[in-house]
Design a protein around this motif. Sequence first.
Motif, mmCIF file in Angstrom:
data_model
loop_
_atom_site.group_PDB
_atom_site.id
_atom_site.type_symbol
_atom_site.label_atom_id
_atom_site.label_comp_id
_atom_site.label_asym_id
_atom_site.label_seq_id
_atom_site.Cartn_x
_atom_site.Cartn_y
_atom_site.Cartn_z
ATOM 1 N N GLN A 1 0.834 -1.203 0.000
ATOM 2 C CA GLN A 1 0.000 0.000 0.000
ATOM 3 C C GLN A 1 0.877 1.265 0.000
ATOM 4 N N ASP A 2 1.914 1.259 0.866
ATOM 5 C CA ASP A 2 2.815 2.419 0.935
ATOM 6 C C ASP A 2 3.509 2.646 -0.407
ATOM 7 N N LEU A 3 3.930 1.543 -1.041
ATOM 8 C CA LEU A 3 4.621 1.675 -2.328
ATOM 9 C C LEU A 3 3.659 2.158 -3.412
ATOM 10 N N ARG A 4 2.398 1.693 -3.296
ATOM 11 C CA ARG A 4 1.416 2.143 -4.284
ATOM 12 C C ARG A 4 1.209 3.650 -4.199
ATOM 13 N N GLU A 5 1.227 4.137 -2.931
ATOM 14 C CA GLU A 5 1.071 5.581 -2.748
ATOM 15 C C GLU A 5 2.227 6.351 -3.378
ATOM 16 N N ASP A 6 3.391 5.692 -3.467
ATOM 17 C CA ASP A 6 4.545 6.327 -4.117
ATOM 18 C C ASP A 6 4.557 6.075 -5.620
ATOM 19 N N GLY A 7 3.490 5.494 -6.113
ATOM 20 C CA GLY A 7 3.377 5.384 -7.559
ATOM 21 C C GLY A 7 3.654 4.026 -8.172
ATOM 22 N N LEU A 8 4.001 3.024 -7.361
ATOM 23 C CA LEU A 8 4.240 1.706 -7.935
ATOM 24 C C LEU A 8 2.905 1.008 -8.208
ATOM 25 N N PRO A 9 2.691 0.551 -9.407
ATOM 26 C CA PRO A 9 1.407 -0.093 -9.716
ATOM 27 C C PRO A 9 1.346 -1.542 -9.232
ATOM 28 N N LEU A 10 1.303 -1.704 -7.893
ATOM 29 C CA LEU A 10 1.233 -3.061 -7.322
ATOM 30 C C LEU A 10 -0.220 -3.458 -7.100
ATOM 31 N N ARG A 11 -0.471 -4.765 -7.093
ATOM 32 C CA ARG A 11 -1.817 -5.258 -6.783
ATOM 33 C C ARG A 11 -2.208 -4.814 -5.364
ATOM 34 N N ASP A 12 -3.494 -4.669 -5.105
ATOM 35 C CA ASP A 12 -3.869 -4.193 -3.763
ATOM 36 C C ASP A 12 -4.264 -5.319 -2.808
ATOM 37 N N ASP A 13 -4.151 -6.568 -3.265
ATOM 38 C CA ASP A 13 -4.595 -7.647 -2.371
ATOM 39 C C ASP A 13 -3.475 -8.624 -2.013
ATOM 40 N N ILE A 14 -2.276 -8.067 -1.870
ATOM 41 C CA ILE A 14 -1.136 -8.914 -1.505
ATOM 42 C C ILE A 14 -1.179 -9.235 -0.013
ATOM 43 N N LEU A 15 -0.955 -10.510 0.334
ATOM 44 C CA LEU A 15 -0.964 -10.884 1.742
ATOM 45 C C LEU A 15 0.388 -11.414 2.211
ATOM 46 N N THR A 16 1.059 -12.196 1.357
ATOM 47 C CA THR A 16 2.249 -12.901 1.828
ATOM 48 C C THR A 16 3.537 -12.375 1.193
ATOM 49 N N VAL A 17 4.650 -12.781 1.808
ATOM 50 C CA VAL A 17 5.970 -12.397 1.311
ATOM 51 C C VAL A 17 6.153 -12.894 -0.124
ATOM 52 N N GLU A 18 5.686 -14.132 -0.388
ATOM 53 C CA GLU A 18 5.869 -14.714 -1.722
ATOM 54 C C GLU A 18 5.125 -13.906 -2.785
ATOM 55 N N GLU A 19 3.889 -13.521 -2.476
ATOM 56 C CA GLU A 19 3.114 -12.723 -3.432
ATOM 57 C C GLU A 19 3.783 -11.368 -3.693
ATOM 58 N N MET A 20 4.263 -10.796 -2.598
ATOM 59 C CA MET A 20 4.912 -9.487 -2.705
ATOM 60 C C MET A 20 6.166 -9.599 -3.570
ATOM 61 N N ALA A 21 6.953 -10.634 -3.314
ATOM 62 C CA ALA A 21 8.200 -10.809 -4.072
ATOM 63 C C ALA A 21 7.885 -10.933 -5.561
ATOM 64 N N GLU A 22 6.842 -11.696 -5.859
ATOM 65 C CA GLU A 22 6.480 -11.909 -7.255
ATOM 66 C C GLU A 22 6.048 -10.610 -7.932
ATOM 67 N N GLU A 23 5.218 -9.863 -7.205
ATOM 68 C CA GLU A 23 4.714 -8.598 -7.746
ATOM 69 C C GLU A 23 5.845 -7.610 -8.007
ATOM 70 N N VAL A 24 6.721 -7.453 -7.017
ATOM 71 C CA VAL A 24 7.819 -6.487 -7.157
ATOM 72 C C VAL A 24 8.745 -6.931 -8.286
ATOM 73 N N ALA A 25 9.008 -8.249 -8.335
ATOM 74 C CA ALA A 25 9.888 -8.761 -9.388
ATOM 75 C C ALA A 25 9.273 -8.504 -10.769
ATOM 76 N N ARG A 26 7.962 -8.677 -10.864
ATOM 77 C CA ARG A 26 7.269 -8.452 -12.141
ATOM 78 C C ARG A 26 7.505 -7.021 -12.633
ATOM 79 N N LEU A 27 7.468 -6.078 -11.647
ATOM 80 C CA LEU A 27 7.636 -4.669 -12.020
ATOM 81 C C LEU A 27 9.077 -4.307 -12.336
ATOM 82 N N LEU A 28 9.971 -4.884 -11.538
ATOM 83 C CA LEU A 28 11.342 -4.368 -11.568
ATOM 84 C C LEU A 28 12.330 -5.224 -12.344
ATOM 85 N N CYS A 29 11.996 -6.495 -12.557
ATOM 86 C CA CYS A 29 12.990 -7.330 -13.211
ATOM 87 C C CYS A 29 13.124 -6.931 -14.680
ATOM 88 N N PRO A 30 14.356 -6.953 -15.121
ATOM 89 C CA PRO A 30 14.617 -6.546 -16.494
ATOM 90 C C PRO A 30 13.949 -7.470 -17.513
#
Lengths: 287, 270, 280
Positions: free
Chosen positions: C251-280
């Motif tokens: 949620q905090d990252l979304r407020e800073d403009g990162l288009p992350l999903r809003d229903d993330i619950l676990t570390v694994e989901e978060m890792a996947e989402e962030v990797a999707r955005l940031l991985c080359p």
Amino acid sequence: MSMTLSHVCHTYSQGSAFEHLALNDINLEIREGEFIALVGHTGCGKSTLVQHLNGLLKPTSGTISLDGEDIHGEKTDRRALRQKVGLVFQYPEYQLFEETVEKDISFGPKNLGLDSREIDRRVRQAMEDVHLDYEKYANRSPFDLSGGQMRRVAIAGILAMEPKVLVLDEPTAGLDPRGRDRILTMVKHLHEDRGTTIIMVSHSMDDIATLATRIIVMSEGKVCLDGTPREVFAQREKMDEIGLGIPEAARLCQALRAKGLDLPDDLFTPEELHGAILRLWKEKGGC
Amino acid sequence: MLNNITLGQYYPVDSPVHRLDPRIKIILTLCLIVSVFMIHTLLGYALMLLFVMLISRLSHVPVKVMLRGLKPLRFILILTFLLNLFFTSGETLWSVWIIEITREGLRQAVHYSLRLIFLVLSTSLMTLTTSPIALSDGMELLLSPLKVIHFPAHELAMMMSIALRFIPTLMEETDKIMNAQMARGADFESGNLLNRAKAMIPLLVPLFVSAFRRAGDLAMAMEARCYHGGEHRTRLRVLRIGRNDVIACLIVAALLALIILEGIFVPTLL
Amino acid sequence: MSDDNRILAEDVTYAYEEADKNAVNHLSLEIREGEFVAVLGHNGSGKSTFAKLLNALYLPSSGRVLVYGMDTADDEQLWNIRQKAGMIFQNPDNQIVATVVREDVAFGLENLGVEHDEMVRRIDEALESVHMTKYAEKEPHMLSGGQKQRIAIAGVLAMEPSCLIADEATAMLDPKGRKKVLDTVRRLNKEKGITVVWITHYMEEVTEADRVVVVSDGETAMIGTPREVFSKVEKMRELHLDVPRMTALAQDLREDGLPLRDDILTVEEMAEEVARLLCP
């Protein structure tokens, strides 16, 4: 104000069928102004250890000294020791007994033989420290308060003794998030503003990640890790093996590194992760 | 670390005596008490001694442990002996100044002291070999016919069993509260009697508060598990009279018979 | 007994004596058979009071509670209701009655008047399903908090209930005991189809529930799947409740403009989402 534990062992029910070695050769140096988180599973000896710090339990062997003086030495005043090292037990609200909050908090200072003006000053200060309004609560019965408030009264009872070292055994156990946050904020203030040395037993790696300056991990009566949060949480395998785990943020950091992201390997708070991910995002030109 | 507390006198080993039906044990103990009152001769007491030793052997409870039960009674025993010795009138055996010992005095002193000793030993046989919970079970069943006149046999036994369940919990709690108050500078050990009594308040108030809270919680938990008194209740612990119980009855009956016969045929020696 | 297999709270209100406010205030809820419903709320939110209304420990001041078609206000059905909807409580020490584990498990059965042989069978089975068989002859005060709670669960299970209500059953346990108790209840829910009402203030414990009911001031503040409920980070914080740390970070990252999903619950989901955005 520093405490030294050298080769401290403690055996319960020595010589009986129930003999149990609870502490096994503990060596620690606790320095002034530290915020130590003491972690480990139930039965690892941490509760036994904290009761040694103010002399409630005596080591079966080894010595504990406060500013170089053996706390079980012949000259040591046991009461003065308990004043210097305040111990807040688990579920401390179960020790309340007086008719009013004020009387209950003044029990400790009274036992120290202080005069009534000093006692009054300390009660007011302690209530302020635990965020209980004196005017509103001083004359109320502690038994009419909510669980979280009762716990704060009990902690105030220890603070009123003005200890140099404050030991808290799972101060947030059983509290809801609001109660927990209040206690943790309060402890943080005591450490930062008052310079009180804090030793806190906790089960939540996430809570202590942002509070502690040092983490001591115990397992089976021994100290198995001792260092800054960064150092301790870097030992993921060991922490997993003991079954304590590491904070979620640290796990996220490692998961992202495993996926090839360029992150430092020792981040462990959500704030750090937030900053690091944001930086990567900006580098990538996202907006 | 209060793991190793045993309650009352119970001596927890396994033996045929321990396994006897508590109801039988209670009844037989009553029989023993009657027997003791019927003894008039030293021979009778010798028989009784033999019986106690037999039970000690069968129950694996050492005689030393049995005699421990007499310790709290030692002053009463000595008093009984001396009072009877000095204050019974009769044929003078020995006298000095105003103190006089008579044949009857000596006889009664020995008689009443032995009676007291064996009364205690007879009940010890039961309490040493029966766990408190089995005892309360046995009492409940023996008293249950009295339910007709609204005697609360079940309730008494339930109270007993809950008390037994919570004694270790409350002892642990006492320990904790004591430590917590000591951490606030409380002193439970020094001072005169009044001060020490006063020092107990910080211990007793929290203990009572906690006991009341526990009682409230427990009552609710019991209700949630459908507790509604003793009516229509079945039991997990079923007591059955077995072969050993019959044997025990026969042994005690034989003892009783011998003591009665001895009372009739043996001239009073004491 | 009717064939209704739900627990229904219909516009239920409950006020304690001398209280100026209703502890439970016009609350309605339907709990379906086999569901794992988590009731989340801070202390004093009325969640425990609500739990006690579900098996007639308390009776509603107004409105009604129907347990499998039986009205909790109906005296005739009292023992049927409590047999159907069993309950475990917060303090492990204060709900164990007997001095030996298996006798404690027997307690409810004795009260129901179950025959001896049947009783023995059910006790063995209940102890087996909470994995406490080897402690059958132990004294309760020698057990850990988590073990005591599992004994309490066995005591309820032996009564063969359709629903288990756990009123903050883990609040006094350490993390290990907490996990063990929660795992046990989850397993009973999955394997035996027992309906579970799980009352708690720990958000970690509700992430796997079928539905989460957030209670505040005796009213339903939110209701939905864990994802739906936790995605309302602001609302949860207003209610003084935690959200999963990863949900909050996202949620905090979304407020800073990162288009992350809003229903993330676990570390694994978060890792996947962030990797999707940031991985080359």
